[in-house]
Design a protein around this motif. Structure first.
Motif, PDB file in Angstrom:
ATOM      1  N   LEU A 199       0.834  -1.229  -0.114  1.00  0.00           N
ATOM      2  CA  LEU A 199      -0.237   0.198  -0.034  1.00  0.00           C
ATOM      3  C   LEU A 199       0.763   1.168   0.176  1.00  0.00           C
ATOM      4  N   ALA A 200       0.337   2.103  -0.631  1.00  0.00           N
ATOM      5  CA  ALA A 200       0.922   3.607  -0.879  1.00  0.00           C
ATOM      6  C   ALA A 200       1.281   3.951   0.670  1.00  0.00           C
ATOM      7  N   GLU A 201       0.567   4.068   1.770  1.00  0.00           N
ATOM      8  CA  GLU A 201       0.929   4.327   3.071  1.00  0.00           C
ATOM      9  C   GLU A 201       1.980   3.848   3.623  1.00  0.00           C
ATOM     10  N   GLU A 202       2.121   2.558   3.476  1.00  0.00           N
ATOM     11  CA  GLU A 202       3.349   1.882   3.875  1.00  0.00           C
ATOM     12  C   GLU A 202       4.587   2.023   3.018  1.00  0.00           C
ATOM     13  N   LYS A 203       4.367   2.326   1.718  1.00  0.00           N
ATOM     14  CA  LYS A 203       5.777   2.956   1.095  1.00  0.00           C
ATOM     15  C   LYS A 203       6.131   4.372   1.738  1.00  0.00           C
ATOM     16  N   ALA A 204       5.220   5.055   1.984  1.00  0.00           N
ATOM     17  CA  ALA A 204       5.565   6.464   2.530  1.00  0.00           C
ATOM     18  C   ALA A 204       6.208   6.521   3.932  1.00  0.00           C
ATOM     19  N   GLU A 205       5.744   5.541   4.748  1.00  0.00           N
ATOM     20  CA  GLU A 205       5.867   5.184   5.962  1.00  0.00           C
ATOM     21  C   GLU A 205       7.620   4.780   5.993  1.00  0.00           C
ATOM     22  N   ILE A 206       7.685   3.773   4.865  1.00  0.00           N
ATOM     23  CA  ILE A 206       9.046   3.331   4.647  1.00  0.00           C
ATOM     24  C   ILE A 206      10.113   4.652   4.196  1.00  0.00           C
ATOM     25  N   LEU A 207       9.687   5.305   3.427  1.00  0.00           N
ATOM     26  CA  LEU A 207      10.512   6.358   2.605  1.00  0.00           C
ATOM     27  C   LEU A 207      10.682   7.545   4.024  1.00  0.00           C
ATOM     28  N   ALA A 208       9.860   7.802   4.809  1.00  0.00           N
ATOM     29  CA  ALA A 208       9.808   8.665   5.857  1.00  0.00           C
ATOM     30  C   ALA A 208      10.905   8.296   6.800  1.00  0.00           C
ATOM     31  N   ALA A 209      10.644   6.989   7.436  1.00  0.00           N
ATOM     32  CA  ALA A 209      11.503   6.203   8.236  1.00  0.00           C
ATOM     33  C   ALA A 209      13.278   6.138   7.549  1.00  0.00           C
ATOM     34  N   TRP A 210      13.230   6.040   6.393  1.00  0.00           N
ATOM     35  CA  TRP A 210      14.681   6.308   5.738  1.00  0.00           C
ATOM     36  C   TRP A 210      15.063   7.431   5.934  1.00  0.00           C
ATOM     37  N   LEU A 211      14.302   8.609   5.531  1.00  0.00           N
ATOM     38  CA  LEU A 211      14.757  10.082   5.516  1.00  0.00           C
ATOM     39  C   LEU A 211      15.048  10.394   7.136  1.00  0.00           C
ATOM     40  N   GLU A 212      14.211   9.845   8.169  1.00  0.00           N
ATOM     41  CA  GLU A 212      14.554  10.275   9.279  1.00  0.00           C
ATOM     42  C   GLU A 212      15.997   9.724   9.707  1.00  0.00           C
ATOM     43  N   GLU A 213      15.994   8.481   9.514  1.00  0.00           N
ATOM     44  CA  GLU A 213      17.282   7.745   9.679  1.00  0.00           C
ATOM     45  C   GLU A 213      18.464   8.496   9.109  1.00  0.00           C
ATOM     46  N   HIS A 214      18.419   9.347   8.049  1.00  0.00           N
ATOM     47  CA  HIS A 214      19.330   9.889   7.515  1.00  0.00           C
ATOM     48  C   HIS A 214      19.477  11.580   7.564  1.00  0.00           C
ATOM     49  N   LYS A 215      18.972  11.993   8.868  1.00  0.00           N
ATOM     50  CA  LYS A 215      18.798  13.140   9.178  1.00  0.00           C
ATOM     51  C   LYS A 215      18.019  14.075   8.542  1.00  0.00           C
ATOM     52  N   ALA A 216      17.089  13.851   7.666  1.00  0.00           N
ATOM     53  CA  ALA A 216      16.079  14.872   7.446  1.00  0.00           C
ATOM     54  C   ALA A 216      15.187  15.417   8.493  1.00  0.00           C
ATOM     55  N   ARG A 217      14.804  16.448   8.244  1.00  0.00           N
ATOM     56  CA  ARG A 217      14.055  17.155   9.586  1.00  0.00           C
ATOM     57  C   ARG A 217      12.510  17.405   9.075  1.00  0.00           C
ATOM     58  N   ASP A 218      11.789  17.886  10.079  1.00  0.00           N
ATOM     59  CA  ASP A 218      10.328  18.416   9.906  1.00  0.00           C
ATOM     60  C   ASP A 218       9.596  17.455   9.049  1.00  0.00           C
ATOM     61  N   LEU A 219       9.687  15.987   9.013  1.00  0.00           N
ATOM     62  CA  LEU A 219       9.003  15.128   8.192  1.00  0.00           C
ATOM     63  C   LEU A 219       7.532  15.079   8.510  1.00  0.00           C
ATOM     64  N   VAL A 220       6.820  15.078   7.277  1.00  0.00           N
ATOM     65  CA  VAL A 220       5.192  15.194   7.286  1.00  0.00           C
ATOM     66  C   VAL A 220       4.973  13.885   6.211  1.00  0.00           C
ATOM     67  N   VAL A 221       4.061  13.104   6.581  1.00  0.00           N
ATOM     68  CA  VAL A 221       3.468  12.495   5.625  1.00  0.00           C
ATOM     69  C   VAL A 221       2.039  12.764   5.454  1.00  0.00           C
ATOM     70  N   LEU A 222       1.743  13.167   4.246  1.00  0.00           N
ATOM     71  CA  LEU A 222       0.245  13.595   3.999  1.00  0.00           C
ATOM     72  C   LEU A 222      -0.515  12.317   3.107  1.00  0.00           C
ATOM     73  N   ASP A 223      -1.839  11.894   4.063  1.00  0.00           N
ATOM     74  CA  ASP A 223      -2.489  10.953   3.236  1.00  0.00           C
ATOM     75  C   ASP A 223      -3.491  11.689   2.395  1.00  0.00           C
ATOM     76  N   LEU A 224      -3.365  11.520   1.124  1.00  0.00           N
ATOM     77  CA  LEU A 224      -4.278  12.198  -0.192  1.00  0.00           C
ATOM     78  C   LEU A 224      -5.295  11.554  -0.685  1.00  0.00           C
ATOM     79  N   HIS A 225      -5.309  10.145  -0.300  1.00  0.00           N
ATOM     80  CA  HIS A 225      -6.041   9.238  -1.174  1.00  0.00           C
ATOM     81  C   HIS A 225      -7.461   9.554  -1.172  1.00  0.00           C
ATOM     82  N   THR A 226      -8.114  10.313  -0.143  1.00  0.00           N
ATOM     83  CA  THR A 226      -9.501  10.658  -0.489  1.00  0.00           C
ATOM     84  C   THR A 226      -9.800  12.407  -0.896  1.00  0.00           C
ATOM     85  N   LYS A 227      -8.480  12.729  -1.275  1.00  0.00           N
ATOM     86  CA  LYS A 227      -8.636  14.256  -1.706  1.00  0.00           C
ATOM     87  C   LYS A 227      -8.151  14.428  -3.187  1.00  0.00           C
TER      88      LYS A 227
END
Length: 90
Positions: A12-40
């Motif tokens: 699922l896209a939500e799981e992919k987004a969480e994997i990408l966000a976790a990777w970014l956090e692990e690699h020192k990205a800041r201010d992470l936000v995951v937006l769920d847009l599937h209904t919008k």
């Protein structure tokens, strides 16, 4: 019955987004936000936003995300913002 091989990951896209966000956090990205847009939106299901400290860090994280997407067979179309690396869209 034979199984059809999938070209891209079927998680699922939500799981992919969480994997990408976790990777970014692990690699020192800041201010992470995951937006769920599937209904919008009919164009996209999720968006992952992050802030970086420098152009070089942004470039490195973008290249790392592309490698992660290839490794996990996550579909992506292309990268935008490479001209200046002030912003990056994958």
């Amino acid at each position: 019955m034979t199984q059809t091989a999938h070209r891209f990951s079927t998680i699922l896209a939500e799981e992919k987004a969480e994997i990408l966000a976790a990777w970014l956090e692990e690699h020192k990205a800041r201010d992470l936000v995951v937006l769920d847009l599937h209904t919008k939106s009919s164009l996209t299901e999720c968006v992952v936003l992050a802030t970086v400290s420098s152009v070089r860090q942004g470039q490195s994280l973008a290249e790392g995300l592309l490698a992660l997407c290839r490794e996990r067979n996550f579909e992506f179309f292309h990268i935008e913002g490479q001209a200046t690396w002030q912003w990056i869209l994958l």
